[in-house]
Structures are given as C-alpha cells and as structure tokens.
Design a protein around this motif. Structure first.
Motif, PDB file in Angstrom:
ATOM      1  N   HIS A  77      50.183  15.415  24.353  1.00 38.98           N
ATOM      2  CA  HIS A  77      49.664  16.207  23.230  1.00 38.98           C
ATOM      3  C   HIS A  77      49.160  17.575  23.690  1.00 38.98           C
ATOM      4  N   SER A  78      48.943  17.678  25.005  1.00 30.11           N
ATOM      5  CA  SER A  78      48.431  18.949  25.555  1.00 30.11           C
ATOM      6  C   SER A  78      49.158  19.255  26.872  1.00 30.11           C
ATOM      7  N   THR A  79      49.351  20.524  27.074  1.00 30.62           N
ATOM      8  CA  THR A  79      49.982  20.950  28.340  1.00 30.62           C
ATOM      9  C   THR A  79      48.979  21.678  29.239  1.00 30.62           C
ATOM     10  N   ASP A  80      47.740  21.440  29.022  1.00 24.99           N
ATOM     11  CA  ASP A  80      46.712  22.067  29.850  1.00 24.99           C
ATOM     12  C   ASP A  80      46.853  21.605  31.298  1.00 24.99           C
ATOM     13  N   LEU A  81      46.571  22.526  32.205  1.00 28.82           N
ATOM     14  CA  LEU A  81      46.651  22.242  33.647  1.00 28.82           C
ATOM     15  C   LEU A  81      45.257  22.369  34.240  1.00 28.82           C
ATOM     16  N   ASN A  82      44.787  21.298  34.874  1.00 31.91           N
ATOM     17  CA  ASN A  82      43.447  21.301  35.452  1.00 31.91           C
ATOM     18  C   ASN A  82      43.551  21.257  36.974  1.00 31.91           C
ATOM     19  N   PRO A  83      42.988  22.268  37.647  1.00 30.17           N
ATOM     20  CA  PRO A  83      43.103  22.306  39.114  1.00 30.17           C
ATOM     21  C   PRO A  83      42.464  21.069  39.745  1.00 30.17           C
ATOM     22  N   SER A  84      43.139  20.547  40.739  1.00 35.40           N
ATOM     23  CA  SER A  84      42.582  19.407  41.495  1.00 35.40           C
ATOM     24  C   SER A  84      41.977  19.983  42.768  1.00 35.40           C
ATOM     25  N   ILE A  85      40.731  20.430  42.662  1.00 36.01           N
ATOM     26  CA  ILE A  85      40.077  21.146  43.760  1.00 36.01           C
ATOM     27  C   ILE A  85      39.888  20.258  44.967  1.00 36.01           C
ATOM     28  N   ALA A  86      39.488  19.053  44.725  1.00 35.77           N
ATOM     29  CA  ALA A  86      39.259  18.144  45.850  1.00 35.77           C
ATOM     30  C   ALA A  86      40.539  17.906  46.622  1.00 35.77           C
ATOM     31  N   LEU A  87      41.628  17.653  45.888  1.00 37.36           N
ATOM     32  CA  LEU A  87      42.915  17.437  46.553  1.00 37.36           C
ATOM     33  C   LEU A  87      43.370  18.701  47.284  1.00 37.36           C
ATOM     34  N   GLN A  88      43.168  19.835  46.662  1.00 36.60           N
ATOM     35  CA  GLN A  88      43.588  21.093  47.303  1.00 36.60           C
ATOM     36  C   GLN A  88      42.821  21.320  48.595  1.00 36.60           C
ATOM     37  N   ASN A  89      41.523  21.000  48.582  1.00 32.89           N
ATOM     38  CA  ASN A  89      40.718  21.160  49.801  1.00 32.89           C
ATOM     39  C   ASN A  89      41.204  20.221  50.897  1.00 32.89           C
ATOM     40  N   ALA A  90      41.561  19.033  50.482  1.00 36.13           N
ATOM     41  CA  ALA A  90      42.038  18.053  51.464  1.00 36.13           C
ATOM     42  C   ALA A  90      43.359  18.501  52.081  1.00 36.13           C
ATOM     43  N   ILE A  91      44.228  19.022  51.210  1.00 34.31           N
ATOM     44  CA  ILE A  91      45.533  19.500  51.699  1.00 34.31           C
ATOM     45  C   ILE A  91      45.338  20.671  52.657  1.00 34.31           C
ATOM     46  N   GLU A  92      44.456  21.584  52.264  1.00 28.43           N
ATOM     47  CA  GLU A  92      44.227  22.753  53.107  1.00 28.43           C
ATOM     48  C   GLU A  92      43.653  22.360  54.457  1.00 28.43           C
ATOM     49  N   GLU A  93      42.759  21.409  54.464  1.00 33.70           N
ATOM     50  CA  GLU A  93      42.172  20.972  55.728  1.00 33.70           C
ATOM     51  C   GLU A  93      43.235  20.300  56.598  1.00 33.70           C
ATOM     52  N   TRP A  94      44.011  19.469  55.968  1.00 33.42           N
ATOM     53  CA  TRP A  94      45.112  18.804  56.696  1.00 33.42           C
ATOM     54  C   TRP A  94      46.089  19.842  57.244  1.00 33.42           C
ATOM     55  N   THR A  95      46.403  20.881  56.421  1.00 36.65           N
ATOM     56  CA  THR A  95      47.344  21.937  56.833  1.00 36.65           C
ATOM     57  C   THR A  95      46.787  22.702  58.029  1.00 36.65           C
ATOM     58  N   ARG A  96      45.495  22.994  57.981  1.00 39.05           N
ATOM     59  CA  ARG A  96      44.894  23.761  59.074  1.00 39.05           C
ATOM     60  C   ARG A  96      44.972  22.998  60.387  1.00 39.05           C
ATOM     61  N   ARG A  97      44.736  21.681  60.303  1.00 35.32           N
ATOM     62  CA  ARG A  97      44.808  20.890  61.545  1.00 35.32           C
ATOM     63  C   ARG A  97      46.239  20.925  62.124  1.00 35.32           C
ATOM     64  N   ASN A  98      47.226  20.784  61.266  1.00 35.27           N
ATOM     65  CA  ASN A  98      48.623  20.840  61.734  1.00 35.27           C
ATOM     66  C   ASN A  98      49.009  22.222  62.242  1.00 35.27           C
ATOM     67  N   GLU A  99      48.580  23.273  61.511  1.00 36.66           N
ATOM     68  CA  GLU A  99      48.915  24.633  61.912  1.00 36.66           C
ATOM     69  C   GLU A  99      48.294  24.979  63.263  1.00 36.66           C
ATOM     70  N   ALA A 100      47.060  24.473  63.473  1.00 38.11           N
ATOM     71  CA  ALA A 100      46.400  24.754  64.751  1.00 38.11           C
ATOM     72  C   ALA A 100      47.201  24.186  65.905  1.00 38.11           C
ATOM     73  N   VAL A 101      47.743  22.988  65.697  1.00 36.25           N
ATOM     74  CA  VAL A 101      48.557  22.369  66.740  1.00 36.25           C
ATOM     75  C   VAL A 101      49.831  23.174  66.963  1.00 36.25           C
ATOM     76  N   GLU A 102      50.472  23.582  65.864  1.00 31.63           N
ATOM     77  CA  GLU A 102      51.736  24.330  65.977  1.00 31.63           C
ATOM     78  C   GLU A 102      51.510  25.717  66.596  1.00 31.63           C
ATOM     79  N   LEU A 103      50.418  26.351  66.198  1.00 32.73           N
ATOM     80  CA  LEU A 103      50.131  27.672  66.764  1.00 32.73           C
ATOM     81  C   LEU A 103      49.852  27.572  68.261  1.00 32.73           C
ATOM     82  N   ASN A 104      49.195  26.535  68.637  1.00 35.35           N
ATOM     83  CA  ASN A 104      48.922  26.336  70.062  1.00 35.35           C
ATOM     84  C   ASN A 104      50.226  26.146  70.831  1.00 35.35           C
TER      85      ASN A 104
END
Length: 802
Positions: A77-104
């Motif tokens: 009935h609605s197409t509203d989009l609600n940001p999933s901040i908690a999930l986004q923070n988790a993804i970003e933290e996970w990404t940073r850990r992986n990127e740190a390894v790759e950058l190293n």
C-alpha cells in the motif's frame, strides 16, 4: 613475464566478491545479490539496496501493476523507503575490516621486488577502492600509496606502467590534494616522458593523467617547468594526434601560468599571448608585449601577429606609459622585420608616431635606449618597399622623403650616439637604394650641406657605422659624384681611409665592395683627385686585387662581383690622365694594364667590366702614337760602314705606328692582340659595350697612324662587316656617329669602297646619316658617300688613298 600479463582486467568484478571475512546473508540485497551500500526497509519488512528497490517500484508502475514486494510478492500500500541504519553501520564496519586487510596486502604487493602479477592486483584493487567514494581517495593518500604507485611508472613491464598511469588518474580525479601528491617529487617529469613515445596506450593514459593534474593551478607551473613539456604538447596539438582534444584541454589549463604562455609562444602557439596582449590587465599586457619583443618568430608568424595585435601595439606606442611604450616598441621591432608585416604596420599608422618619437627633443623625448629601438623599427619599415612618397607623417603632408624630414634625420645622425647613428644611416641606405626615392634624398642632402658630415663617418671607429656610411655614399654617388669628389679632394684623410678599406683583407666584405663602388663613381676625369689616389696607392692596390681575383686567388662570395667591377673602374681612371700625369703612364706600364684590360674583354657575362675595359683600351690606344719610339734613319754612312752595317729588322717596326711598339710600353692594340677581342664585342646585345668597343677600334683609324694598316688589321680580324652592320642597324645616336666615322675611314681604301658600293643597305644607312644626323656626322657621311661614288665630288678636294 610482462607478455603473459597483457590483456584486460575487470577489477571491479574481481574484488566485489573477494572477502577475508564472510559476509552475513543480511548484508546481501535480494535483487542485486551484492553487498548493500544503502540498505532500506519497505512496507513488507524486507530490506533491499535503495537503488535496486526504487528501480523495481518504477518498473511495476510502468507495467501498469501495483507495487509488490519482490520477496513476498504481496501488494504494497506504500512505497516508502526507511533507511536501515543499524544494518548499514554493520555493513560499513564489516567493509572496513575487509578493506584494511586488502589495503595491507596491496601495500605489501607494491613494495620493491613484488611480482608483476601482485602489483597489477594491488593497482586494480586501489582503483576499485577509490571509485567507491571520495573518502577512499583521501585514505589512499594518507596511507602513502601514491609514491609507491608513481614508482611503478618506471617498471619494466608495459602493462604495469599502463595500470599505474590509470590508477594515478583515478586517484587524482576531483581531488586537489591528491593531484598535488601525484605531482610531487619528479613524477611530472616521468609522466611527460610517456608523451614522447609513439602513439600507444601508455601515451594515451599519460595524456589523460596529465589533463587531471593540469586542473591544479599549482601543478600547471610545475608541468611547464619540465624541460620540453610544452614543446611536446604543442607539437601533439599541431600534429593532430589521436588525443588532440585532451591535449588542447591541457594547454588551455596550462594558460593559467604566465610563464607557460610565454613558452607556448616560443614554441609557436602565440594565440594565448596575443589574447593577453589584447585583453589582459595592464600589467599582463606589459609583460606579454615585452616578451613578444624577445621572441624569434618565423615570417608567417610575424605577419599573423601584425594582423592580430599590430594596431593595438601602435596605439600603446602613441599614448602608453614609458614602460608600456618600451614593451610595444620591442614587440614592433620584432614583427616589423618581415616585409609583409611591416606593410601591415604601416597601414596601421605606425610611421607618424614613430618618426615623432625619434625627432622629439627635450623633457618629453624618449630615452636613448628606446630611440634606438624606434630607429631599428624605422629601418625595418623602409626595407619593406612601401611607397613613402604618398604616406603622410603629419597634417602638412610631410613624408619620409621630404626635405624637412631628411634634414631632421641628418641632424639626428650628427647629434646622437653610435647605435642610433648606425640605424639612421641604414634608413637612408634603404631609401637611397630605391630608384624611386633616391633623387628626393639626394636633393635634401645637397640642400642640408651634410656631404662632409656623411663622409666623416668613413673614419668611424665602429665598423657598422663605416659600412652604413659607405653604402649610403655609394648609393648617392651616381647623383653627387662632383660634390663627393670635391669633399674628398679637400680631405685627403678620408680619401686615404677609403683606399685603406679596399686594401684591408683578402676576404671581400660588403664594406669593401661599397668603398670600391664609391671610388668608381667619382668623376674619372678629375685629374686632381687622380693624383691624390696615386699618392695613396689606390691604383696599385686595385691592379693587384683585380689580377688576384681574375686568377682565382681570392675566395669568391656575393660581394666579389661588385668589388671587382668597382676596382676595374678605379684602375681605368689611370687611362684618363695619361697626358697630364706621367706617373699614370709609368704605373700603366708597370702593371701592363693594356694587356690586363684586353684580358678583361673576355669576361662574358660581366658587361660592366667589358665596357670599362673597352673604354680604357680606347684611352690607352689614343696615347700609343705619342709613346711610340720612332726609329730615325741614320745619316748616310761611308763606303766601309755601308758594307759592314747590319740592315734594320723590319719585323720590329709596327706597321700602324711606324715605330717600336709593345703592349706594355705604348699600349699598342695590334701588339696586344686586342683588335680581335674588340671585334668580337661588336655583336654583343649590350649597346654600351658595342659603343665602347667601336670607340677603341676607331683609334687604329685615327689621324697620325697608317690608316690603311689600321683597316688591314680590322679586316684581318674580320671586323669590317660588323662595323657596317652597326651602321646599318643604327641602334643609338653614338653608335651611328662612330660607325659613320669608322666607315668613312674604311672606304678610303678603294678596293673596299668598290665592294661596299654594291651594297645598297650601306648606302642607305649613309644617306640616312647624311639627312638626319648631327652636323659633323652629316659631313662625314657625305665624304663616305663620295668614296662610293654615290655623291659627286664637287669640291674635288679629297685625296685618293691607295
């Protein structure tokens, strides 16, 4: 190994699924199957990547369906989009850990000694990492990757070098600090080196990287400071290379630096400089004008500059400050040195303000250093060949060749320093070099009484001034020969300086040629001047140098011919003073000038030399009878002496002069074998040479010699027919006079008269002279006609010559 690495690498795909720490299923978008960057929750409670679910809803609407959840398939009935901040923070933290390894790992791979494949992996990952967001570009810089990557530009693998160029470009895009970091140390120079390669991927990537770096104003100056960088870029732009649009953008960016603009102008890209000259601030206009004056430009470029900014430069010269005038004058001096561009500047109105600046005195006058530049410009302008008679300098219609203007020039020459003196003398040299203008200048010189002043420059210390004054005097000498002779005769020192100039060097310079030509134009019958030249040793020098050049002992250059011609005329001057000056006779004998002039008759292609030689032989031959040693018959000897005395040798007696003759001692044409050479000149196309040659031949038919022997000599040289042809052709008045005179002498020989009587063309020519020539020639023609019995001998006074 490099060959194995050639090919394309899709690094984004390679690294999008490569993780050291496994991703949770919640991190994956059900639609894209990729880790979410911006997770949002819809009405059904499911989570998707914002961009993906937005696209899904749009497609539902476009297909005429109501929005449904992609997972549950339930209508929403609605197409509203609600940001999933908690999930986004988790993804970003996970990404940073992986990127740190790759950058190293990337950092380890880029250290010296790493394998090419590992280096390529590291570069690919950094490109992928930087394309995620701008913050990652800053992280790459902060982690010190940029120096490691720039070092790979020197790698032996072309693939590594290419990937390093691409990586640096991605790092530098839209990040000024990264641009400066990439341009640090010597990396700009390394990047520029790629531009000098043949068209290749490396060069294309280097151009793209350089374009990014050129967006930084700080790096613009650094790029321009690399030796040859702008030259290469300008060359690429003008050669229509495959990267021309990007190269043009680089050059446009580099124009932020004034020094770069100057370098571009130096390498043929003048438009930026000219644009600043027209539209820039006063300070920049001054700077660009000054630099334009220092450039060495091709003639077509000078014309382009004159057409583009010539009028503006003239306006600055008219009304600008001293500094602006200086810049404008220097620029105008540069571009006016081409004939076509000089004419453009004349049309732009340069002459009036330029001449005004030169002549203005007092507190408003230009500094002398600028007057020197103005004088240089004027030299360039008068060399253009423009018609200065019709170009007004002021409202009174004064021109560059008006008496007042020339008087001012002469006054300035006498009252200024050597540099300006030289330039203004060159102005007069150029003006007097034009047959159309020289008479106006001569009139002004005469009325100004400047002849002595001009002659004094012959002794100037500066060689350029001496040369310019000699060329000027040489140009006006045909019109002022008597005035110059009077001045030189009254100043033996200056005459000696002229003689010294022609004797100075074995190599012939323009100065020597001008001096010889000037001496040659002085009146040749001025005995007083001839005596002074004798005393200065001029004729000995002339004779020696003529012989040296004739024998091929002197190096030939473009001044040899005019120098040689002048010397021949100077030497011929001796033959005009044989009666009045015994020293001339002695010198002519010493240097055997009769034989020398006879030899010069054979210089085909040098008409002036041949004319002078024939005239000199005429003068010499006229003195032959006077100088002949006549053998007087001895008194009748006694019987004993008659028996013992040796009979005279008749072969020693000249049949023409009836005495002992030689080409050296009394200049006998017969002894010198000159008759045949003079006869050969009678058929020349140059009428002056024919006149001179016939005049010389007439001397062997003169009163006082055995005319019959003279005619015989002419006959043996096959000269009778050419003389008759000259009479018949009637090419000039002087030729008619001399031919009629010679033919009358020839017809005194009965055998010839009888033969000629049968030629109606000769008779017609004589009748024409009898009717229409001057009084003396008519009388001679009458006598000639009587020899052929075409007229009755009423006076019965002619004696028959057998």
């Amino acid at each position: 190994m490099a060959e194995d690495l050639e090919g394309d690498f899709n690094y984004d795909d390679q690294y999008s699924e490569r993780f050291h720490e496994k991703a949770f299923d919640a991190f994956i978008c059900p639609l894209t199957k990729q880790i979410m960057q911006d997770p949002v929750i819809i009405e059904s409670g499911c989570t998707f990547e914002r961009e993906a679910i937005t696209k899904w809803f749009r497609e539902c609407v476009d297909s005429g369906k109501k929005p449904i959840c992609p997972l549950t398939q339930k209508e929403l009935h609605s197409t509203d989009l609600n940001p999933s901040i908690a999930l986004q923070n988790a993804i970003e933290e996970w990404t940073r850990r992986n990127e740190a390894v790759e950058l190293n790992r990337a950092s380890t791979s880029l250290t010296p000694g790493g394998l090419d494949r590992e280096i390529l992996w590291a570069l690919g990952y950094i490109v992928h990492f930087c394309r995620k967001n701008d913050a990652n570009k800053n992280a790459v810089r902060d982690l010190g990757f940029i120096p490691m990557i720039t070092e790979k530009l020197k790698n032996s693998s072309r693939t590594v070098r290419s990937k390093a160029l691409e990586t640096l470009r991605v790092i530098a895009e839209d990040n000024d600090e990264n641009k400066e970091a990439v341009g640090a140390e010597d990396s700009i120079r390394t990047i520029i080196k790629f531009l000098s390669q043949e068209p290749s991927q490396d060069r294309e990537l280097a151009v793209s990287l350089l374009y990014e770096l050129s967006k930084s104003e700080i790096l613009c100056e650094k790029i321009g400071s690399v030796y040859g960088a702008i030259l290469i870029l300008v060359g690429m732009a003008s050669s229509k290379s495959e990267n021309i649009s990007t190269v043009e953008k680089i050059l446009d960016n580099l124009e932020k630096s004034e020094e770069n603009i100057k370098q571009m102008a130096e390498n043929g890209r003048l438009q930026p400089l000219l644009t600043l000259l027209l539209e820039g601030s006063p300070e920049r206009q001054l700077s660009m004008g000054s630099y334009l004056g220092e450039l060495v430009l091709a003639n077509d470029v000078k014309l382009f500059v004159a057409q583009t900014v010539g009028s503006s430069l003239v306006n600055v010269m008219k009304s600008g400050s001293i500094q602006a005038k200086e810049a404008a004058l220097k620029a105008l001096n540069q571009i006016s040195s081409n004939e076509a561009s000089a004419k453009v500047l004349i049309e732009a109105g340069i002459l009036p303000p330029l001449v005004k600046d030169l002549f203005t005195a007092g507190i408003k006058q230009l500094p002398m250093r600028l007057k020197e530049v103005a004088a240089s410009i004027l030299v360039n302008l008068v060399s253009s060949g423009a018609d200065f008679v019709v170009i007004p300098l002021d409202d009174n219609n004064q021109t560059l060749v008006s008496d007042e203007t020339v008087h001012n020039l002469l006054h300035l020459i006498r009252n200024t320093g050597p540099a300006i003196e030289c330039k203004l003398l060159q102005v007069l040299v150029e003006l007097t070099g034009s047959p159309h203008l020289v008479t106006d200048i001569v009139t002004a010189v005469k009325s100004s009484g400047a002849t002595i002043s001009l002659i004094q420059f012959i002794e100037a210390y500066q060689k350029d001034i001496r040369a310019a004054s000699l060329k000027l005097l040489r140009n006006i000498s045909p019109y002022m020969g008597n005035e110059l002779a009077d001045a030189l005769r009254g100043s033996p020192g200056h005459l000696g300086s002229l003689v010294k100039v022609i004797s100075e060097s074995d190599t012939i310079f323009e100065e020597q040629a001008a001096a010889a030509a000037l001496l040659a134009d002085l009146p040749n019958r001025d005995t007083g001047l001839t005596r002074q030249l004798l005393e200065k040793g001029a004729f000995r020098i002339a004779a020696s140098k003529v012989v040296s050049i004739r024998n091929g002992e002197t190096r030939i250059n473009r001044y040899t011919d005019p120098f040689f011609e002048g010397l021949v005329v100077v030497l011929s001057r001796v033959t005009y003073a044989l009666q009045d000056e015994p020293r001339c006779v002695a010198l002519a004998r010493e240097y055997n000038v009769a034989a020398l002039f006879t030899d010069l008759l054979q210089m085909n292609g040098h008409d002036k030399v041949q004319i002078v030689a024939a005239s000199a032989l005429q003068n010499l031959s006229q003195e032959s009878r006077r100088l002949t040693r006549i053998i007087k018959p001895p008194p009748p000897p006694g019987l004993f002496k008659r028996c013992c005395m040796k009979p005279p040798l008749l072969d020693e007696i000249c049949p023409l002069h009836k005495g002992i003759c030689s080409v050296r001692e009394n200049f006998c044409l017969l002894e010198g074998k000159a008759v045949e050479k003079l006869v050969s000149c009678l058929e020349h196309r140059n009428e002056k040479l024919v006149e001179a040659s016939l005049g010389a031949l007439c001397t062997i038919l003169n009163d006082g010699v055995d005319i019959a022997e003279g005619v015989l000599a002419l006959c043996q040289a096959e000269g009778i027919r050419p003389v008759l042809d000259i009479l018949i052709e009637n090419r000039t008045e002087l030729l008619q006079q001399r031919a009629v005179w010679a033919v009358e002498r020839i017809l005194r020989i009965d055998e010839i008269a009888k033969e000629v009587a049968g030629d109606p063309t000769v008779a017609s020519a004589l009748v024409e002279a009898f009717r229409n020539a001057d009084f003396v020639t008519r009388q001679i023609a009458e006598r000639a006609l009587k020899h052929t019995e075409k007229l009755p001998n009423f006076s019965d006074t002619l004696q028959k010559i057998g």
